[in-house]
Design a protein around this motif. Structure first.
Motif, short mmCIF file in Angstrom:
data_model
loop_
_atom_site.label_atom_id
_atom_site.label_comp_id
_atom_site.label_asym_id
_atom_site.label_seq_id
_atom_site.Cartn_x
_atom_site.Cartn_y
_atom_site.Cartn_z
N PHE A 15 -7.95 5.27 -16.75
CA PHE A 15 -9.07 4.37 -16.51
C PHE A 15 -9.11 4.05 -15.03
O PHE A 15 -8.10 3.65 -14.46
CB PHE A 15 -8.90 3.08 -17.33
CG PHE A 15 -8.92 3.31 -18.81
CD1 PHE A 15 -10.11 3.50 -19.47
CD2 PHE A 15 -7.73 3.37 -19.51
CE1 PHE A 15 -10.13 3.74 -20.83
CE2 PHE A 15 -7.74 3.60 -20.88
CZ PHE A 15 -8.94 3.78 -21.54
N GLY A 16 -10.24 4.21 -14.42
CA GLY A 16 -10.35 3.96 -12.99
C GLY A 16 -10.36 5.27 -12.22
O GLY A 16 -10.40 6.35 -12.79
N ARG A 17 -10.32 5.15 -10.92
CA ARG A 17 -10.34 6.32 -10.03
C ARG A 17 -8.92 6.65 -9.61
O ARG A 17 -8.23 5.82 -9.02
CB ARG A 17 -11.19 6.02 -8.80
CG ARG A 17 -12.66 5.87 -9.11
CD ARG A 17 -13.47 5.57 -7.87
NE ARG A 17 -13.05 6.44 -6.77
CZ ARG A 17 -13.46 6.30 -5.52
NH1 ARG A 17 -14.29 5.35 -5.21
NH2 ARG A 17 -13.03 7.11 -4.58
N ALA A 20 -8.15 5.97 -5.94
CA ALA A 20 -8.28 4.61 -5.40
C ALA A 20 -6.93 3.89 -5.41
O ALA A 20 -6.17 4.02 -6.37
CB ALA A 20 -9.30 3.83 -6.22
N PRO A 21 -6.64 3.13 -4.35
CA PRO A 21 -5.37 2.39 -4.33
C PRO A 21 -5.29 1.41 -5.50
O PRO A 21 -6.29 0.83 -5.90
CB PRO A 21 -5.43 1.62 -3.00
CG PRO A 21 -6.46 2.32 -2.19
CD PRO A 21 -7.43 2.93 -3.16
N HIS A 22 -4.11 1.26 -6.04
CA HIS A 22 -3.81 0.29 -7.09
C HIS A 22 -4.46 0.61 -8.44
O HIS A 22 -4.53 -0.27 -9.30
CB HIS A 22 -4.16 -1.14 -6.66
CG HIS A 22 -3.59 -1.50 -5.32
ND1 HIS A 22 -2.23 -1.57 -5.10
CD2 HIS A 22 -4.19 -1.75 -4.14
CE1 HIS A 22 -2.03 -1.89 -3.83
NE2 HIS A 22 -3.20 -2.00 -3.23
N THR A 23 -4.95 1.83 -8.63
CA THR A 23 -5.47 2.20 -9.94
C THR A 23 -4.35 2.21 -10.96
O THR A 23 -4.51 1.77 -12.09
CB THR A 23 -6.15 3.59 -9.90
OG1 THR A 23 -7.28 3.51 -9.03
CG2 THR A 23 -6.62 4.02 -11.27
N LEU A 24 -3.18 2.69 -10.55
CA LEU A 24 -2.00 2.71 -11.41
C LEU A 24 -0.98 1.72 -10.87
O LEU A 24 -0.82 1.59 -9.65
CB LEU A 24 -1.40 4.11 -11.47
CG LEU A 24 -2.32 5.21 -11.98
CD1 LEU A 24 -1.66 6.57 -11.83
CD2 LEU A 24 -2.69 4.96 -13.42
N THR A 25 -0.29 1.03 -11.76
CA THR A 25 0.72 0.06 -11.36
C THR A 25 2.02 0.37 -12.06
O THR A 25 2.04 0.61 -13.27
CB THR A 25 0.27 -1.38 -11.73
OG1 THR A 25 -0.95 -1.66 -11.04
CG2 THR A 25 1.30 -2.40 -11.36
N HIS A 26 3.13 0.37 -11.32
CA HIS A 26 4.45 0.55 -11.90
C HIS A 26 4.85 -0.80 -12.49
O HIS A 26 4.99 -1.79 -11.77
CB HIS A 26 5.42 1.03 -10.81
CG HIS A 26 6.76 1.41 -11.31
ND1 HIS A 26 6.95 2.32 -12.32
CD2 HIS A 26 8.00 1.00 -10.93
CE1 HIS A 26 8.25 2.46 -12.53
NE2 HIS A 26 8.90 1.67 -11.71
N VAL A 27 5.02 -0.87 -13.80
CA VAL A 27 5.23 -2.14 -14.49
C VAL A 27 6.40 -2.96 -13.92
O VAL A 27 6.26 -4.18 -13.76
CB VAL A 27 5.36 -1.91 -16.02
CG1 VAL A 27 5.72 -3.19 -16.73
CG2 VAL A 27 4.06 -1.33 -16.56
N PRO A 28 7.56 -2.36 -13.60
CA PRO A 28 8.62 -3.18 -13.01
C PRO A 28 8.19 -3.87 -11.70
O PRO A 28 8.61 -5.00 -11.44
CB PRO A 28 9.76 -2.19 -12.77
CG PRO A 28 9.54 -1.15 -13.83
CD PRO A 28 8.04 -1.01 -13.91
N ASP A 29 7.35 -3.23 -10.90
CA ASP A 29 6.87 -3.86 -9.67
C ASP A 29 5.94 -5.03 -10.01
O ASP A 29 6.02 -6.09 -9.39
CB ASP A 29 6.12 -2.85 -8.79
CG ASP A 29 7.05 -1.87 -8.11
OD1 ASP A 29 8.27 -2.08 -8.12
OD2 ASP A 29 6.53 -0.89 -7.55
N LEU A 30 5.08 -4.84 -10.99
CA LEU A 30 4.18 -5.92 -11.41
C LEU A 30 4.99 -7.10 -11.95
O LEU A 30 4.71 -8.25 -11.62
CB LEU A 30 3.20 -5.41 -12.47
CG LEU A 30 2.27 -6.47 -13.07
CD1 LEU A 30 1.38 -7.07 -12.01
CD2 LEU A 30 1.45 -5.85 -14.19
#
Length: 88
Positions: A15-17, A20-30
């Protein structure tokens, strides 16, 4: 939704581009960001500012290569154990 289907030879869902920056997030970082309460995450809008985690909280984000590697290892292990963990 991304790595697991690819490992199984299926098409990934994104979902998303992807470019594009921040389209995917590494859950431990979040999770680390949430635990440190960056920019009042629980109380209002949040904007990620490059370098802020390191400068204000001493946190270093996971490199893209390490994040993908941890996710791939977790997905491969989940095939056998049916449990997913993305710990490095």
């Amino acid at each position: 939704m991304v790595i697991e289907p690819l490992l199984a030879g299926r098409r990934a869902i994104l979902f998303g581009r992807a470019d594009a920056p921040h389209t995917l997030t590494h859950v431990p970082d979040l999770a680390a960001e949430m635990l440190h309460g960056i920019c009042g995450l629980w109380y209002g809008p949040c904007a990620q500012v490059p370098g802020r985690l390191k400068r204000e909280e001493g946190l270093v984000t996971t490199s893209w290569e390490d994040a993908v590697g941890a996710t791939v290892r977790a997905a491969q292990g989940a095939r056998d154990t049916k449990a997913v963990s993305v710990a490095p």
